[in-house]
Write an enzyme that holds these catalytic residues in place. Structure first.
Site, PDB file in Angstrom:
ATOM      1  N   ASP A 119     -11.612   2.489   3.643  1.00 38.50           N
ATOM      2  CA  ASP A 119     -11.526   1.040   3.208  1.00 38.50           C
ATOM      3  C   ASP A 119     -13.431   0.370   3.505  1.00 38.50           C
ATOM      4  O   ASP A 119     -13.476  -0.758   3.163  1.00 38.50           O
ATOM      5  CB  ASP A 119     -11.106   0.524   4.512  1.00 38.50           C
ATOM      6  N   LYS A 138       1.013  -1.205   0.058  1.00 36.84           N
ATOM      7  CA  LYS A 138      -0.020  -0.015   0.230  1.00 36.84           C
ATOM      8  C   LYS A 138       0.726   1.029   0.219  1.00 36.84           C
ATOM      9  O   LYS A 138       0.554   1.837  -1.141  1.00 36.84           O
ATOM     10  CB  LYS A 138      -0.533  -0.466   1.000  1.00 36.84           C
ATOM     11  N   GLN A 188      -5.571  -1.333   9.536  1.00 36.23           N
ATOM     12  CA  GLN A 188      -5.450  -3.192   8.373  1.00 36.23           C
ATOM     13  C   GLN A 188      -5.874  -4.515   9.916  1.00 36.23           C
ATOM     14  O   GLN A 188      -5.824  -4.199  10.972  1.00 36.23           O
ATOM     15  CB  GLN A 188      -3.747  -3.686   8.766  1.00 36.23           C
TER      16      GLN A 188
HETATM   17  N1  GUN Z   1      -7.174  -7.289   5.517  1.00 29.71           N
HETATM   18  C1  GUN Z   1      -6.969  -8.038   4.492  1.00 29.71           C
HETATM   19  N2  GUN Z   1      -7.698  -7.473   3.939  1.00 29.71           N
HETATM   20  C2  GUN Z   1      -7.866  -6.060   4.099  1.00 29.71           C
HETATM   21  C3  GUN Z   1      -8.015  -4.670   3.410  1.00 29.71           C
HETATM   22  O1  GUN Z   1      -8.824  -4.622   2.481  1.00 29.71           O
HETATM   23  N3  GUN Z   1      -8.425  -3.355   4.908  1.00 29.71           N
HETATM   24  C4  GUN Z   1      -8.192  -3.558   5.745  1.00 29.71           C
HETATM   25  N4  GUN Z   1      -7.988  -2.646   6.333  1.00 29.71           N
HETATM   26  N5  GUN Z   1      -7.249  -4.990   6.299  1.00 29.71           N
HETATM   27  C5  GUN Z   1      -7.647  -6.426   5.785  1.00 29.71           C
END
Ligand code: GUN
Length: 287
Positions: free
Chosen positions: A120, A53, A97
């Site tokens: 998200d 990211k 996350q």
């Molecule tokens: N864990 C797995 N996929 C994601 C996601 O798209 N966003 C976040 N914040 N955590 C994740």
């Protein structure tokens, strides 16, 4: 010939367009989108995602703010951080996350993120608005699935889409997206308690697997010429790989490929799309 739906190509196109848009915004309004990423603990898969990211942000001109906290961080410290980021004018998107280490209340912490910065799409306000068909931030992985279907001009109107998995991150929001009037699909969600699973999956014009079970979907579960979308990213042991593991999807790709009219590979399918949609949401979060 089965068509391979290449998520890498689609995501590269999206990222290239965003990069231009960001450069224009900077030139015209001196605006730079900012994304804060909070990672608690050292879950290996999460660490890889967060690194990716940050890299993508740098490549397209999004300012990234990274907060790596130890697994034993007190909940109050994360609450204080989220509140600070909610008020930081340089931060337009906040991502916590998940999964979080045991002892931290994921539901509570995600609900503290300002819905206007919830890139998200996990906040209950955004999830509710998604279901109601209103403007909102859409959860990135299911949004990426919809973008792949759109890119390859795969019709969804009146089609029977069967989703394997009812997670809050993928299955539920994906169903909510597909039933809206822009996609007009008929959706069945299957889960671990579904009876006669194969009878249902065999009815799917579009079969989407998001259950986190390596190679679960086999050709006997797939209707001839169905479209197969694999959301799974599973690590399985592989002694021939220097890492000691390889990544496979929820679909037994080699087995299903000849039966499908189109299929997403793993890696190189849906996975590449998640970050592209996160970047999209972050740019949309600018005032
Ligand atoms: N864990 C797995 N996929 C994601 C996601 O798209 N966003 C976040 N914040 N955590 C994740």
């Amino acid at each position: 010939m089965t068509k391979i739906l290449n998520g890498k190509i689609v995501s590269d196109q999206i990222l290239a367009a965003l990069k231009k848009e960001i450069a224009t915004k900077k030139q015209k309004n001196n605006q730079v989108p900012g994304l804060a990423v909070i990672l608690v603990g050292e879950d290996p898969a999460s660490t890889v995602y967060v690194r990716m990211k940050k890299k993508r942000c740098g490549e397209i001109g999004i300012q990234s703010f990274e907060y790596k906290l130890p697994a034993d961080t007190k909940e109050q410290k994360i609450i204080d951080l989220i509140k600070k980021l909610n008020h930081d004018p340089e931060v337009h998107g906040i991502l916590l996350q998940v999964p979080l280490p045991p002892g931290l209340n994921e539901e509570k912490l995600l609900s503290l993120i300002d819905p206007a910065k919830d890139v998200d799409g996990f906040h209950p306000i955004n999830v509710g608005n998604l279901l109601l068909g209103r403007a909102c931030f859409k959860s990135c992985t299911p949004y990426g699935v919809c973008k792949i279907l759109e890119h390859y001009q795969i019709p969804t109107k009146g089609k029977h889409v069967v989703i394997l998995g009812r997670s809050n991150i993928v299955g539920k929001p994906l169903a909510a997206m597909l039933i809206q009037k822009d996609m007009n699909a008929t959706v069945t969600i299957c889960h671990s308690q579904t009876q006669n699973l194969k009878d249902l999956t065999k009815q799917a014009d579009i079969l989407i697997a998001a259950i986190g079970k390596p190679l679960f979907v086999t050709s006997d579960m797939v209707k001839k010429n169905a479209i197969v979308i694999d959301v799974g990213i599973n690590r399985v042991e592989d002694k021939n790989d220097p890492r000691g593991y390889k990544i496979v999807g929820d679909v037994d790709y080699d087995n299903v490929l000849p039966k499908a009219s189109a299929i997403t590979p793993v890696p190189g399918g849906v996975g590449a799309m998640t970050i592209a949609m996160l970047m999209t949401n972050t740019v949309r979060a600018l005032p």
